[in-house]
Scaffold this active site. Structure first.
Site, short mmCIF file in Angstrom:
data_model
loop_
_atom_site.label_atom_id
_atom_site.label_comp_id
_atom_site.label_asym_id
_atom_site.label_seq_id
_atom_site.Cartn_x
_atom_site.Cartn_y
_atom_site.Cartn_z
N TYR A 173 28.05 30.50 -1.45
CA TYR A 173 28.18 29.13 -1.96
C TYR A 173 29.01 28.28 -1.01
O TYR A 173 28.63 27.15 -0.66
CB TYR A 173 28.81 29.17 -3.35
CG TYR A 173 28.84 27.86 -4.08
CD1 TYR A 173 27.75 27.44 -4.82
CD2 TYR A 173 29.97 27.04 -4.06
CE1 TYR A 173 27.77 26.23 -5.52
CE2 TYR A 173 30.01 25.84 -4.73
CZ TYR A 173 28.90 25.44 -5.47
OH TYR A 173 28.93 24.24 -6.15
N SER B 113 30.59 19.79 -2.81
CA SER B 113 31.59 20.39 -3.70
C SER B 113 32.93 20.31 -3.00
O SER B 113 33.01 20.11 -1.78
CB SER B 113 31.21 21.85 -3.95
OG SER B 113 32.26 22.58 -4.54
#
Length: 239
Positions: A134, A121
Site C-alpha cells: 500500500y 494517502s
C-alpha cells in the site's frame, strides 16, 4: 470518472461531482454497488476489474475529470507478504491509473482543459510498518501525479493528489476489526491508540470531507494548483 466509486471515498466523490452538475461514470469491481450509486446520482455504471488491462480498455475515454480512487489493502510483514497480493495492489493502484491517464489525457488535451485527482494517502507521504504494498503504491501515485502535472500544464490539465489519513470507509472499518482482534482491545481504543496515534486530530475523516477537497480541485479557480499533494491528515505529516 471515479474509480472505486461504489463505496467509501469514491461514492462520496461521485455524489459530490454529480451534485455539481457532472455526468459521473462510476467504476467499481462490485457491479451491484456501481449500479446502485449510478442510479442514485443519475450517472453511468461500469463494473470493471482494474487489475485487467483489457477491462480498462473498455472504459470511456472522453472525460473532463478523472478521479483515481480504487484501492485495496493487505497488512503483513515484508517477509510474510504474498507476492501475488503485492503485485495485485500495484496493478490496481498504480498501473490502472497510468493506463487510464494514457487513454483519457488526449481528450483533455484536445479540449484544453482537464482535471486529474488521485486519491493518495498520508501513506503517500509517510510510511507505516506492515503495509509495504500500500505504501509503495501510494508513493508511486504521487510520482505519477507530478509527471502528469508537468506534462499536462501546457494543455490546461491539472493533476493533484489528495492525502487523507484514516477515513471512515469499509476498508478502514475492516482494519479496525482486525486490529481489535490482534491487540485484544476494543474498536474505540484501536482508533485512538493505533490508527490515530500520530494524528493531532483524534477522529476518523468522513468520506464527504475528502470529496469536498476533490470537488474544489475540479473547480474553475484551481487552474494554478497542480502537482500538489493536499494533506487531510489531522496534522499527521506536520509532526
Amino acid at each position: 470518472m471515479v474509480t472505486g466509486g461504489g463505496s467509501g471515498i469514491g461514492r462520496a466523490c461521485a455524489v459530490a461531482l454529480a451534485a455539481a452538475g457532472a455526468l459521473v461514470h462510476v467504476v467499481d469491481l462490485d457491479e451491484e454497488s456501481a449500479r446502485t450509486v449510478a442510479v442514485d446520482i443519475g450517472g453511468e455504471a461500469h463494473p470493471a476489474d482494474l487489475s485487467d488491462a483489457a477491462a480498462i480498455g473498455e472504459l470511456p475515454t472522453d472525460l473532463d475529470i478523472l478521479v483515481n480512487n480504487a484501492g485495496l489493502q493487505h497488512v503483513a510483514a515484508i517477509e510474510d507478504f504474498p507476492a501475488e497480493r503485492f503485485e495485485l495492489i500495484q496493478k490496481v493502484m498504480v498501473t490502472a491509473p497510468f493506463l487510464l491517464l494514457k487513454r483519457t489525457l488526449p481528450h483533455m488535451y484536445a479540449q484544453g482543459w482537464g482535471r486529474v485527482v488521485n486519491i493518495s494517502s498520508a501513506h503517500g507521504l509517510r510510511a507505516s510498518p506492515f503495509k509495504s504494498a500500500y505504501v509503495t503504491a501510494k508513493h508511486a501515485i504521487e510520482g505519477l501525479s507530478k509527471v502528469a502535472a508537468l506534462e499536462g500544464a501546457e494543455h490546461g490539465v491539472t493533476s493533484n493528489c489528495v492525502n487523507p489519513a484514516y477515513v471512515r470507509t469499509p476498508l478502514v472499518e475492516r482494519q479496525i476489526a482486525a486490529q481489535s482482534a490482534a491487540h485484544g482491545i476494543g474498536p474505540e481504543q484501536v482508533v485512538g491508540e493505533v490508527l490515530l496515534r500520530r494524528s493531532a486530530a483524534k477522529r476518523l475523516i468522513e468520506p464527504e470531507e475528502v470529496a469536498a477537497a476533490v470537488l474544489w480541485l475540479c473547480g474553475p479557480h484551481t487552474g494554478f494548483v497542480t502537482g500538489a499533494s493536499i494533506p487531510l491528515d489531522g496534522g499527521w505529516t506536520a509532526s
